[in-house]
Structures are given as C-alpha cells and as structure tokens.
Scaffold this motif. Structure first.
Motif, PDB file in Angstrom:
ATOM      1  N   ARG A  97      -0.648   5.991  -0.175  1.00  0.00           N
ATOM      2  CA  ARG A  97      -0.910   5.165  -1.372  1.00  0.00           C
ATOM      3  C   ARG A  97      -2.392   5.080  -1.669  1.00  0.00           C
ATOM      4  O   ARG A  97      -2.792   4.991  -2.830  1.00  0.00           O
ATOM      5  N   GLY A  99      -4.411   7.516  -1.040  1.00  0.00           N
ATOM      6  CA  GLY A  99      -4.414   8.794  -1.740  1.00  0.00           C
ATOM      7  C   GLY A  99      -5.718   9.536  -1.857  1.00  0.00           C
ATOM      8  O   GLY A  99      -6.259   9.666  -2.945  1.00  0.00           O
ATOM      9  N   ARG A 109     -14.026   6.389   1.933  1.00  0.00           N
ATOM     10  CA  ARG A 109     -13.806   5.565   0.727  1.00  0.00           C
ATOM     11  C   ARG A 109     -13.369   4.145   1.085  1.00  0.00           C
ATOM     12  O   ARG A 109     -13.773   3.187   0.450  1.00  0.00           O
ATOM     13  N   ILE A 463      -6.391   0.242   7.964  1.00  0.00           N
ATOM     14  CA  ILE A 463      -5.217  -0.004   7.113  1.00  0.00           C
ATOM     15  C   ILE A 463      -4.710  -1.439   7.238  1.00  0.00           C
ATOM     16  O   ILE A 463      -4.284  -2.039   6.256  1.00  0.00           O
ATOM     17  N   TRP A 464      -4.784  -2.001   8.466  1.00  0.00           N
ATOM     18  CA  TRP A 464      -4.094  -3.276   8.697  1.00  0.00           C
ATOM     19  C   TRP A 464      -5.010  -4.477   8.916  1.00  0.00           C
ATOM     20  O   TRP A 464      -4.532  -5.608   9.009  1.00  0.00           O
ATOM     21  N   GLN A 532     -10.291  -6.206  -1.584  1.00  0.00           N
ATOM     22  CA  GLN A 532      -9.053  -6.640  -2.258  1.00  0.00           C
ATOM     23  C   GLN A 532      -8.463  -5.505  -3.109  1.00  0.00           C
ATOM     24  O   GLN A 532      -7.249  -5.281  -3.100  1.00  0.00           O
ATOM     25  N   TRP A 535      -6.841  -3.127  -0.900  1.00  0.00           N
ATOM     26  CA  TRP A 535      -5.582  -3.663  -0.368  1.00  0.00           C
ATOM     27  C   TRP A 535      -4.456  -3.488  -1.390  1.00  0.00           C
ATOM     28  O   TRP A 535      -3.348  -3.096  -1.028  1.00  0.00           O
ATOM     29  N   VAL A 536      -4.746  -3.782  -2.641  1.00  0.00           N
ATOM     30  CA  VAL A 536      -3.723  -3.644  -3.692  1.00  0.00           C
ATOM     31  C   VAL A 536      -3.291  -2.184  -3.803  1.00  0.00           C
ATOM     32  O   VAL A 536      -2.105  -1.877  -3.953  1.00  0.00           O
ATOM     33  N   ARG A 537      -4.261  -1.283  -3.691  1.00  0.00           N
ATOM     34  CA  ARG A 537      -3.957   0.143  -3.814  1.00  0.00           C
ATOM     35  C   ARG A 537      -3.158   0.646  -2.603  1.00  0.00           C
ATOM     36  O   ARG A 537      -2.220   1.429  -2.738  1.00  0.00           O
ATOM     37  N   HIS A 539      -1.473  -1.259  -0.136  1.00  0.00           N
ATOM     38  CA  HIS A 539      -0.252  -1.961   0.254  1.00  0.00           C
ATOM     39  C   HIS A 539       0.616  -2.360  -0.943  1.00  0.00           C
ATOM     40  O   HIS A 539       1.714  -2.881  -0.754  1.00  0.00           O
ATOM     41  N   GLY A 540       0.137  -2.124  -2.157  1.00  0.00           N
ATOM     42  CA  GLY A 540       0.975  -2.365  -3.332  1.00  0.00           C
ATOM     43  C   GLY A 540       1.810  -1.134  -3.644  1.00  0.00           C
ATOM     44  O   GLY A 540       1.579  -0.052  -3.096  1.00  0.00           O
ATOM     45  N   THR A 541       2.776  -1.306  -4.551  1.00  0.00           N
ATOM     46  CA  THR A 541       3.659  -0.176  -4.852  1.00  0.00           C
ATOM     47  C   THR A 541       3.626   0.206  -6.335  1.00  0.00           C
ATOM     48  O   THR A 541       4.496   0.946  -6.805  1.00  0.00           O
ATOM     49  N   ALA A 542       2.621  -0.306  -7.073  1.00  0.00           N
ATOM     50  CA  ALA A 542       2.579  -0.025  -8.519  1.00  0.00           C
ATOM     51  C   ALA A 542       2.479   1.483  -8.786  1.00  0.00           C
ATOM     52  O   ALA A 542       3.175   2.024  -9.657  1.00  0.00           O
ATOM     53  N   ALA A 543       1.633   2.175  -8.012  1.00  0.00           N
ATOM     54  CA  ALA A 543       1.475   3.617  -8.230  1.00  0.00           C
ATOM     55  C   ALA A 543       2.755   4.372  -7.896  1.00  0.00           C
ATOM     56  O   ALA A 543       3.123   5.332  -8.582  1.00  0.00           O
TER      57      ALA A 543
ATOM     58  N   ASP B  32      -3.915   5.589 -12.420  1.00  0.00           N
ATOM     59  CA  ASP B  32      -3.466   4.208 -12.655  1.00  0.00           C
ATOM     60  C   ASP B  32      -3.801   3.691 -14.055  1.00  0.00           C
ATOM     61  O   ASP B  32      -2.970   3.119 -14.740  1.00  0.00           O
ATOM     62  N   ASP B  43       1.080  -5.156  -9.548  1.00  0.00           N
ATOM     63  CA  ASP B  43       1.072  -6.014  -8.359  1.00  0.00           C
ATOM     64  C   ASP B  43      -0.169  -6.893  -8.392  1.00  0.00           C
ATOM     65  O   ASP B  43      -1.279  -6.385  -8.562  1.00  0.00           O
ATOM     66  N   VAL B  48       0.628  -8.734  -3.264  1.00  0.00           N
ATOM     67  CA  VAL B  48       0.381  -7.655  -2.295  1.00  0.00           C
ATOM     68  C   VAL B  48       0.053  -8.247  -0.930  1.00  0.00           C
ATOM     69  O   VAL B  48       0.527  -7.753   0.105  1.00  0.00           O
ATOM     70  N   PHE B  52       2.075  -7.477   2.299  1.00  0.00           N
ATOM     71  CA  PHE B  52       1.346  -6.897   3.427  1.00  0.00           C
ATOM     72  C   PHE B  52       1.664  -7.653   4.721  1.00  0.00           C
ATOM     73  O   PHE B  52       1.941  -7.058   5.762  1.00  0.00           O
ATOM     74  N   LEU B 126       7.577  -6.878  -4.386  1.00  0.00           N
ATOM     75  CA  LEU B 126       6.634  -6.254  -5.319  1.00  0.00           C
ATOM     76  C   LEU B 126       7.361  -5.659  -6.527  1.00  0.00           C
ATOM     77  O   LEU B 126       8.505  -5.228  -6.404  1.00  0.00           O
TER      78      LEU B 126
END
Lengths: 561, 143
Positions: A97, A99, A109, A463-464, A532, A535-537, A539-543, B32, B43, B48, B52, B126
């Motif tokens: 994600r 990517g 990055r 990641i975590w 933040q 994190w959205v990129r 752990h989020g699923t929008a993409a 995006d 999201d 998120v 998470f 989500l």
C-alpha cells in the motif's frame, strides 16, 4: 555432450527466451521495467514469488539435508517456509500500500531520509551478493554434471557460471519485471512438476514413507567422509547426536545436526530473513493492491508447504532406495560408499536417473538449472532497482528521463551479473571441491542472517511503530548488519558447539538487539513530519478500493465491447 | 501526494524522482489525487488509526501463536519422549510428522485465518462499508 544434455539445455533456453519475448515490456517506463506495471495477479505473483524464492538450494539442498541429517535436515525447510508467516502478518499488505520501487525506496520515503535510503542500499546489496554468488555457483555445478565440457578453453564449471548468468542477465535486462515475472511463474510450475513426477514414481514403485523412516532409524546414522592414509579414501562415519550426547544419532529423530538452541536459531534466522530478502519483497510492489499482496502470500504459504513436504519425503526416499539400487548400476557405485552418496546434493538427480534413465536425469537437472536461474533473475532485478532507482535516479541524475532510468537499470543488471559470475569463478578453485556444497549453503544462510538481523526489524518497526525515526532506522540497519556479519565470520573460527550454532545463525540474538537500538535511538530523536499521511497510505484501504473499482470498470468496458 | 509525473512522456525529465504511485498516474491505475472525490469514501486518519490498532492486535495474536508453535518443537523433543518415540501416522513419530508436513499445514492455516480476519477488519472499519457481510467480504479476499 549427450543427447539428453542437448535436449535439456535447448528446452531451458526455449522456455526462458520464449517467455521473455512474449512478455517483453511495452515501453520505456520504470514502473513497467521494475514493477511490471503493478498489475500482476494473485496466482501469477504467487507462482513468481515461489520461483524467485525456491533456489537450487531449496530444490536440491533440502532433499540433500534430509538425506544426510534425517529429521534435522527438515529444519531448513521449516525455516524457509516459516518465513512467509511474518511476511503475511506484518509486511505484505502495508508494504504494497505504501507502494514504492524497492525496500530501500520504501525505507527512504517512510523516514524521509537519504542516509536511510543509502544505508538500506548497502545492506540490500550485501544480501543480494551473498545470495547471488551461490546461485551462480549452482549454475556452474549443474553444467559440470550435465554437460561436463567447457567452451572456448574455459573449464566446464566456468562455462556453466558464465553462460547461465549471461542468459539470465540478458533476459532480465531486456525483459524487466514483466518478463522476469512470467519466467519465474513458468519456472516454478516446471520445478513443482518435476518434484511431483519424482514423488509419484517413487511411491508407485512401492516406497512407503513411514516404513522407510522406521527402517532407516534402526541403525546409527552414518555418512561418507574422506579419510585413510592419503586422505582420499571414502569411509562411513557415524554422526554425533547433538540433542542427547552419548546416544547414537538416528535418521528419524532430532540431534544429527543441531542441538535445541541450534534448531531454534536456524529457524529464526531463516524465518525472519525471508521478510528482508529484497528480491522476494520487491515482488509485492508488483501486486495491484495491498489486499492482493496479502492473498498472494496465502497462496505462497500453501504452495511452498507442498513443495517442501515433497522435498523432505524425497530426501528420505533417496536414503532408503539408493543402497538397494547400487547393484547392477556401475555409474551409481562410483557415486556411493556402502550405498550412501558422497555428495548429498546428488540425491534427487540420482533418483531421477534410477526411475527415468537419462530422461529422468535430464528433467531433474533442467529443474535444478531453472531453480538457480529464476532466483538469479529476481536478485539481478532487485539489484537493478536499488542501483538504478535508489542511487542513479535519486542521487546521480535526479532529472533522468524514463528512458535513461530504464537504461540505468539495464546496465546495472549486466554489471551485477558480471560481478557475481566473477566471484563465483574465483570462489571455485579445484581445491574447494569437497567443501563447495557447504560453502553454497553457508553463503545463503549469511544472506538470510543479514536480512533478518538488519532489514526485517527496521521494516517491521517502520510499518507498525509510528515513532520510528530516521536516526533510529539508520542505527538499526548499521547495528544489525555489523553484528550479524561479525558473528557469522567468528563462527568459522571456533570449535563446533552450541556457541558456534548460535553465531552461525545469529538473527536470534541480533534481531532483538537491532529492535532495542531502533527503539532507544528513535525515542531520543524527533519523528519525521508527515507520519500521519504515511499511516493513512500504508494502513488505509482507499487506494485498494480505487484500484479494484478501476479494474471492475476496465473489465466492464472490455465486456461491453 | 502530488502527481508530478502525470502526463509525462518517456523523454520528459522529472523535477524529482517520482514514487511508484505517482508513476501510475501515467499507467492504467490513476494516482490518488487524480480522481474526483464525489463518489469516493476516503479514509480519515482517525478511522485508519482505529483499523491499524485492530490489525496490530490480529497480527500480534497470530504471530505469538506462530512463535509458540515453532518454539514448542525443541521443548517437546527435550521433555516428552512420546514426541519422538511414539508412532502416530504411517509409522512416523509425532515430531517427524510435524517437521515433514504438519508445520507447513499449520502455517497455511494460520495464513488463511489471519488473511480472512484482516480482510474482515478492513471491510468493517474502512471505506464506509459497515453493512457488508463479513463472510462475503472475507470470501472475496481469498478468491
């Protein structure tokens, strides 16, 4: 050169070049060259990851380890397979994600730091070199066994190293990730088919797994060693039991190779190392979504589990069947002492020849060659991604065009291949011959040790744990790499005991130290801005949802036409 | 994310090397920010963060199970004679069955279970698909 060798080599070449031509890149794009357009489907990617991961060490080495050490040999397979559980639980989906192009690109990055990117490039190249050289050695050994002749005045071994590495380098340089993906997928299916064929014919001939292990465990486990007055006479020597000293080591019980600490250290080193192998993890960036990356890993777990279960069974089958097969087969008498192979890596090729004559030998040799070539392809591409993208595009020529960037990747692929072939030839003087299989296995374990000690802990924390900082990551990478290299170099200098087992597979000790260093340094430094958004990129699923919707619309458009 | 490479040609230089996601603006899947947000559920950072934390719990729980299973082998070998002496499956000992095939089966089961649960957590927390049936979402994940 026999007709079998000619047919085998021709078949391998036709498959590799044919698949590469059909799946060649469609334009000068770095996303296409390094990531196959990020459109590799779940099944194709799982086959390609298996082809990438299952090297000659897995194909010939696991059966050989079981052949020579019984149950303890299975620990290599357990460690190799276990590695994908942490990948699935902790890395696959978030990494995809986020990517990027490579592990170094991801860390650079995520931490917004060029020093982290460059340190990652260094560690990644160390891992790749430790993994690449033994694969080239494997190509040379296979050529030596199959063809036995050199070209242009070179030795058979050097010819094999140069030819196998050159073919793969050209395929990768011009096929990019798209050609490599399809090659690795097809190559895994052929590899798997070769094992299935062998398992079926062995079982059909009356081999019974349980009875064989029971029978092999009735006498102490003994293996050939060179001895005698001139040191050139093969004799069988009983193995030491490391689990219960004083008792004989048995085929079906633990202890022939490792004590309890050695077992755990090996599995942890191989298991955590997988998550830091650049050629395997880069494949996740080719998935269309994080969800697809996770599902791909589930399929990988299923496929490599089946692969290793068969490899272990065939190692036991070879130990059981070969002693009775020696009578009436002069070629086998030359390879054995009292029915036990001098070189355990010959277990599968010998089984292939027993059940399929020259054709069977050709099939297994082709599979071994394919296993080495598919892994070399993945390693060269990972190397190209780090040099071409992370160094050339980021630091040498930040205003590079797409065409220049792709050519940088191609040139670094060819240079990496030349370096690996040169080292493989340099590491294979004739005096090394009896120790060569252990050198191959040892170097692969080094690659896992550096990856599991330096890259995996930093990746998982990046990641975590949102507080991970650039300084912490840098300190972790340097600590993990330095300690792991120091420990496995020291292991070669001390007597065989529990300490040597721990030093030879150092991740069990070094990974916790790396984690502690990253945490301590991160807590004392300022976290990067924009965590933040990361994190959205990550752990989020929008993409994911967007990509899935686009895929549905595209399919709908095609269907409607 | 700024789609700096959107519309770039193979010959046009980038102001800085773009990320893979930015490159995709020129590929089949847009970046995006290329899509209008009218019919999209984005999201939020709070959503998120909650997802998470739930995913971290799932990953840690399964990872602990995985570690216990792997560590159990040498412990059982040292402490339980039955583990290496008994015959349970085609004359094989429990230890041999585990190392030769059982552990791979367990790894696959852990993987399938964790993937289904993670997919379920994501679809619940989500993307505004709160009404989606869990089983159908998880099933879709593994197709």
């Amino acid at each position: 050169m026999t007709s079998t060798a000619v047919v085998t080599l021709a078949a391998v070449l036709i498959i590799v070049l044919g698949v590469s031509f059909i799946s060649r890149p469609r334009g000068p794009s770095t996303v296409d060259f390094y990531l196959a357009g990020q459109r590799v489907g779940v099944m194709t990617n799982s086959w390609a990851i298996c082809g990438d991961y299952l090297s000659a060490a897995s194909f010939l080495g696991v059966a050989a380890a079981v052949y020579v050490s019984g149950l303890d040999g299975a620990w290599y397979a357990v460690g190799f397979a276990a590695g994908f559980v942490p990948v699935l639980l902790l890395i696959a989906a978030p990494l995809r994600r986020f990517g990027e192009f490579s592990l170094a690109d991801f860390l650079g990055r995520r931490m917004d730091s060029d020093p982290v990117r460059l340190a990652s490039v260094g560690v990644v190249q160390l891992v790749i070199l430790c993994y690449l050289v033994p694969q080239s050695v494997g190509g040379g050994i296979t050529w030596e066994l199959l063809v036995g002749q050199g070209l242009l005045g070179l030795s058979p071994y050097a010819t094999g190293v140069l030819l196998s590495t050159a073919v793969v380098a050209v395929v990768v340089a011009f096929g990019g990730m798209r050609g490599t993906t399809w090659n690795q997928a097809v190559q895994f299916l052929l590899l798997f088919a070769a094992l299935v064929w062998l398992a079926v014919v062995v079982t059909a001939d009356g081999f019974r797994y349980g009875e064989a292990v029971q029978s092999l465990s009735e006498a102490p486990l003994a293996n050939p060693t060179l001895g005698g007055a001139d040191g050139q006479e093969w004799t069988l020597t009983e193995e030491t039991n490391h689990m219960h000293p004083g008792e004989p080591a048995l085929f079906g019980e633990p202890g022939a190779r490792y004590g309890p600490l050695g077992q755990v250290a090996l599995v942890v080193t191989l298991g955590l190392g997988t998550a830091g192998l650049p050629h395997v993890m880069n494949r996740y960036f080719t998935s269309p979504t994080g969800k697809a990356a996770r599902t791909t890993t589930v399929w990988v777990l299923v496929l490599i589990g089946a692969f290793y279960a068969m490899a272990i069974m065939l190692g036991a089958a070879a130990r059981d069947i070969i002693p009775d097969a020696v009578a009436g087969r002069p070629w086998l008498q030359e390879l054995t002492v009292d029915g036990v192979l001098h070189t355990p890596e010959h277990a599968l090729p010998v089984l292939g020849r027993i059940y399929g004559e020259q054709t069977g030998l050709g099939l297994i040799a082709a599979a071994a060659l394919i296993a080495a070539m598919s892994t070399v392809a993945g390693l060269l591409l990972a190397s190209a991604a780090t040099w071409g993208h992370d160094v050339y595009e980021r630091h040498i020529n930040p205003r590079a065009t797409q065409r220049q960037a792709v050519w940088a990747g191609r040139i670094t692929t060819l240079l990496g291949a030349a370096l690996a072939a040169g080292l493989a030839i340099a590491l294979r003087p004739e005096a090394f011959a009896p120790a060569m299989p252990s050198l191959v296995a040892t170097m692969v374990t080094w690659a896992f040790a550096v990856a599991g000690s330096a890259l995996t802990p930093v990746l998982v924390l990046a990641i975590w744990w949102h507080r991970t900082t650039a300084a912490g990551s840098l300190a972790g990478l340097l600590t993990g790499a330095t300690l792991s290299v120091s420990m496995f170099m020291t292991a070669g200098l001390i007597e065989a005991d529990w300490l040597r087992e721990l030093l030879a597979a150092p991740t069990l000790v070094v990974a916790p130290i790396t984690v502690a260093v990253v945490v301590l340094v991160s807590l004392r430094t300022r976290a990067p801005d924009g965590v933040q958004a990361h994190w959205v990129r990550m752990h989020g699923t929008a993409a994911d949802r967007r990509a899935e919707r686009m895929a549905r619309l595209t399919r709908g458009g095609v269907d409607a036409r | 994310m700024k789609p700096s490479s959107a519309g770039s040609t193979p010959e046009s230089p980038h102001p800085r090397p773009p990320s893979a996601g930015e490159h995709r603006a020129g590929a089949d899947f847009p970046a995006d920010s290329d899509f209008p947000s009218d019919n999209e559920v984005r999201d939020t950072p709070a959503e998120v963060d909650a997802a998470f934390r739930a995913q971290r719990g799932v990953a840690l729980a399964y990872f602990v199970v995985f570690l216990v299973l792997v560590a159990a082998f040498p412990v059982l070998t040292m402490t339980l004679q039955w583990w290496t002496q008994a015959r349970v499956f085609g004359d094989l000992s429990p230890g041999f069955v585990a190392a030769a095939g059982g552990l791979y089966l367990v790894f696959a089961i852990i993987g399938i279970a964790a993937a289904r649960l993670s997919a379920s957590v994501e679809s619940r927390m989500l993307g505004g698909q709160h009404g989606l049936d869990d089983d159908s979402a998880a099933g879709e994940e593994l197709k």
